[in-house]
Design a protein around this motif. Structure first.
Motif, PDB file in Angstrom:
ATOM      1  N   MET A   1       0.837  -1.181   0.000  1.00  0.00           N
ATOM      2  CA  MET A   1       0.000   0.000   0.000  1.00  0.00           C
ATOM      3  C   MET A   1       0.882   1.245   0.000  1.00  0.00           C
ATOM      4  SD  MET A   1      -3.586  -1.115   1.347  1.00  0.00           S
ATOM      5  CE  MET A   1      -4.052   0.175   2.320  1.00  0.00           C
ATOM      6  N   SER A   2       1.190   1.811   1.164  1.00  0.00           N
ATOM      7  CA  SER A   2       1.951   3.054   1.227  1.00  0.00           C
ATOM      8  C   SER A   2       3.272   2.863   1.949  1.00  0.00           C
ATOM      9  CB  SER A   2       1.149   4.119   1.978  1.00  0.00           C
ATOM     10  OG  SER A   2      -0.067   4.358   1.346  1.00  0.00           O
ATOM     11  N   LYS A   3       4.282   3.636   1.500  1.00  0.00           N
ATOM     12  CA  LYS A   3       5.558   3.684   2.212  1.00  0.00           C
ATOM     13  C   LYS A   3       5.461   4.841   3.206  1.00  0.00           C
ATOM     14  CE  LYS A   3       8.312   4.460  -1.090  1.00  0.00           C
ATOM     15  NZ  LYS A   3       9.483   4.692  -1.938  1.00  0.00           N
ATOM     16  N   VAL A   4       5.654   4.538   4.491  1.00  0.00           N
ATOM     17  CA  VAL A   4       5.425   5.520   5.538  1.00  0.00           C
ATOM     18  C   VAL A   4       6.702   5.747   6.342  1.00  0.00           C
ATOM     19  CG1 VAL A   4       4.056   6.084   7.593  1.00  0.00           C
ATOM     20  CG2 VAL A   4       3.012   4.800   5.706  1.00  0.00           C
ATOM     21  N   LEU A   5       7.004   7.018   6.597  1.00  0.00           N
ATOM     22  CA  LEU A   5       8.083   7.411   7.492  1.00  0.00           C
ATOM     23  C   LEU A   5       7.436   7.838   8.804  1.00  0.00           C
ATOM     24  CD1 LEU A   5      10.949   8.306   8.333  1.00  0.00           C
ATOM     25  CD2 LEU A   5      10.514  10.463   7.113  1.00  0.00           C
ATOM     26  N   ILE A   6       7.854   7.206   9.903  1.00  0.00           N
ATOM     27  CA  ILE A   6       7.350   7.566  11.228  1.00  0.00           C
ATOM     28  C   ILE A   6       8.396   8.429  11.915  1.00  0.00           C
ATOM     29  CG2 ILE A   6       6.708   6.703  13.513  1.00  0.00           C
ATOM     30  CD1 ILE A   6       5.712   4.131  12.121  1.00  0.00           C
ATOM     31  N   VAL A   7       7.967   9.593  12.402  1.00  0.00           N
ATOM     32  CA  VAL A   7       8.844  10.490  13.146  1.00  0.00           C
ATOM     33  C   VAL A   7       8.216  10.661  14.526  1.00  0.00           C
ATOM     34  CG1 VAL A   7      10.044  12.695  13.174  1.00  0.00           C
ATOM     35  CG2 VAL A   7       9.403  11.651  10.979  1.00  0.00           C
ATOM     36  N   GLU A   8       8.785   9.954  15.496  1.00  0.00           N
ATOM     37  CA  GLU A   8       8.200   9.872  16.838  1.00  0.00           C
ATOM     38  C   GLU A   8       9.318   9.657  17.840  1.00  0.00           C
ATOM     39  OE1 GLU A   8       6.368   9.818  20.060  1.00  0.00           O
ATOM     40  OE2 GLU A   8       4.914   9.911  18.403  1.00  0.00           O
ATOM     41  N   ASP A   9       9.364  10.495  18.895  1.00  0.00           N
ATOM     42  CA  ASP A   9      10.450  10.379  19.869  1.00  0.00           C
ATOM     43  C   ASP A   9      10.193   9.328  20.954  1.00  0.00           C
ATOM     44  OD1 ASP A   9       8.484  11.982  21.040  1.00  0.00           O
ATOM     45  OD2 ASP A   9       9.941  13.058  22.266  1.00  0.00           O
ATOM     46  N   GLU A  10       8.994   8.810  21.041  1.00  0.00           N
ATOM     47  CA  GLU A  10       8.682   7.741  21.999  1.00  0.00           C
ATOM     48  C   GLU A  10       8.797   6.396  21.284  1.00  0.00           C
ATOM     49  OE1 GLU A  10       8.105   8.050  25.229  1.00  0.00           O
ATOM     50  OE2 GLU A  10       8.199  10.250  25.163  1.00  0.00           O
ATOM     51  N   LEU A  11       9.819   5.629  21.631  1.00  0.00           N
ATOM     52  CA  LEU A  11      10.124   4.376  20.947  1.00  0.00           C
ATOM     53  C   LEU A  11       8.945   3.401  20.952  1.00  0.00           C
ATOM     54  CD1 LEU A  11      12.177   2.628  19.473  1.00  0.00           C
ATOM     55  CD2 LEU A  11      13.026   1.874  21.704  1.00  0.00           C
ATOM     56  N   LEU A  12       8.277   3.256  22.085  1.00  0.00           N
ATOM     57  CA  LEU A  12       7.148   2.325  22.157  1.00  0.00           C
ATOM     58  C   LEU A  12       5.997   2.761  21.252  1.00  0.00           C
ATOM     59  CD1 LEU A  12       7.065   1.460  25.963  1.00  0.00           C
ATOM     60  CD2 LEU A  12       7.875   0.034  24.067  1.00  0.00           C
ATOM     61  N   VAL A  13       5.758   4.050  21.178  1.00  0.00           N
ATOM     62  CA  VAL A  13       4.700   4.563  20.302  1.00  0.00           C
ATOM     63  C   VAL A  13       5.070   4.298  18.849  1.00  0.00           C
ATOM     64  CG1 VAL A  13       3.484   6.644  19.536  1.00  0.00           C
ATOM     65  CG2 VAL A  13       3.950   6.302  21.969  1.00  0.00           C
ATOM     66  N   ALA A  14       6.323   4.555  18.490  1.00  0.00           N
ATOM     67  CA  ALA A  14       6.779   4.321  17.116  1.00  0.00           C
ATOM     68  C   ALA A  14       6.653   2.845  16.751  1.00  0.00           C
ATOM     69  CB  ALA A  14       8.221   4.785  16.954  1.00  0.00           C
ATOM     70  N   ARG A  15       7.057   1.964  17.653  1.00  0.00           N
ATOM     71  CA  ARG A  15       6.961   0.521  17.374  1.00  0.00           C
ATOM     72  C   ARG A  15       5.513   0.078  17.241  1.00  0.00           C
ATOM     73  NH1 ARG A  15      11.555  -2.060  21.368  1.00  0.00           N
ATOM     74  NH2 ARG A  15      13.340  -1.447  20.076  1.00  0.00           N
ATOM     75  N   SER A  16       4.661   0.595  18.097  1.00  0.00           N
ATOM     76  CA  SER A  16       3.240   0.248  18.039  1.00  0.00           C
ATOM     77  C   SER A  16       2.632   0.695  16.715  1.00  0.00           C
ATOM     78  CB  SER A  16       2.517   0.903  19.216  1.00  0.00           C
ATOM     79  OG  SER A  16       1.139   0.678  19.132  1.00  0.00           O
ATOM     80  N   MET A  17       2.967   1.919  16.293  1.00  0.00           N
ATOM     81  CA  MET A  17       2.480   2.422  15.004  1.00  0.00           C
ATOM     82  C   MET A  17       2.981   1.560  13.854  1.00  0.00           C
ATOM     83  SD  MET A  17       2.411   6.506  14.354  1.00  0.00           S
ATOM     84  CE  MET A  17       3.566   7.006  15.595  1.00  0.00           C
ATOM     85  N   ALA A  18       4.261   1.220  13.891  1.00  0.00           N
ATOM     86  CA  ALA A  18       4.852   0.409  12.823  1.00  0.00           C
ATOM     87  C   ALA A  18       4.166  -0.943  12.732  1.00  0.00           C
ATOM     88  CB  ALA A  18       6.351   0.250  13.054  1.00  0.00           C
TER      89      ALA A  18
END
Length: 172
Positions: A1-18
């Motif tokens: 579908m889409s290639k997404v860049l996540i920019v998030e300083d909270e590692l757990l939030v970034a992993r959850s989003m990914a």
């Protein structure tokens, strides 16, 4: 579908989003925690979408990162942030984001926002491409063409019309 860049300083939030995005067919090209890394990752990966937190590690925030990315690339930015005050919102609007989700948000809200933003951005690109093709075609015609809008303001004067009228596109 889409290639997404996540920019998030909270590692757990970034992993959850990914994880969430991966389960729904999106590819996370990178997850970074600073504005500088966001700009670098956007250059390197040419994402279809950037999910951007406003508060980031380092001296620059997500709004500045979004401004820099948008100055170099035609990529939609979606802010995901806990900051909903008018000062942050006014600064964020100046960077021309495609959406602004306030944390905490529901997973379905994030997924829906991604789908709508990516779809609309693709349609806008197609429309802009068609507009450029039409403008090029009109400029190359040997016949004089002057285009006006509904308010009768001149919007286009092709080369042949410039020659006949003596008006430049800018002057018209």
């Amino acid at each position: 579908m889409s290639k997404v860049l996540i920019v998030e300083d909270e590692l757990l939030v970034a992993r959850s989003m990914a994880t969430l995005l991966g389960r729904h067919g999106h590819t996370v090209v990178a997850a970074v925690a600073t504005a500088v890394d966001a700009v670098t990752a956007a250059r390197a990966h040419a994402p279809d979408l950037v999910l951007m937190d406003i508060h980031l590690r380092g001296d620059l925030d997500g709004i500045e990162a979004a401004r820099r990315i948008r100055s170099e690339q035609d990529v939609p930015i979606v802010f995901l942030t806990a900051f909903a005050d008018s000062a942050h919102l006014d600064r964020a609007k100046a960077s021309e984001p495609h959406a602004y989700l306030v944390k905490p948000y529901r997973d379905q809200d994030l997924l829906t926002t991604i789908e709508v933003v990516v779809h609309k951005h693709q349609r806008d690109r197609e429309r802009d491409s068609g507009d450029r093709w039409l403008a090029t075609t009109l400029q190359s015609l040997g016949e004089a063409v002057i285009g006006v809008d509904r308010d009768e303001r001149v919007r286009l004067v092709n080369r042949a019309a410039e020659h006949l009228s003596g008006w430049s596109q800018g002057a018209a």
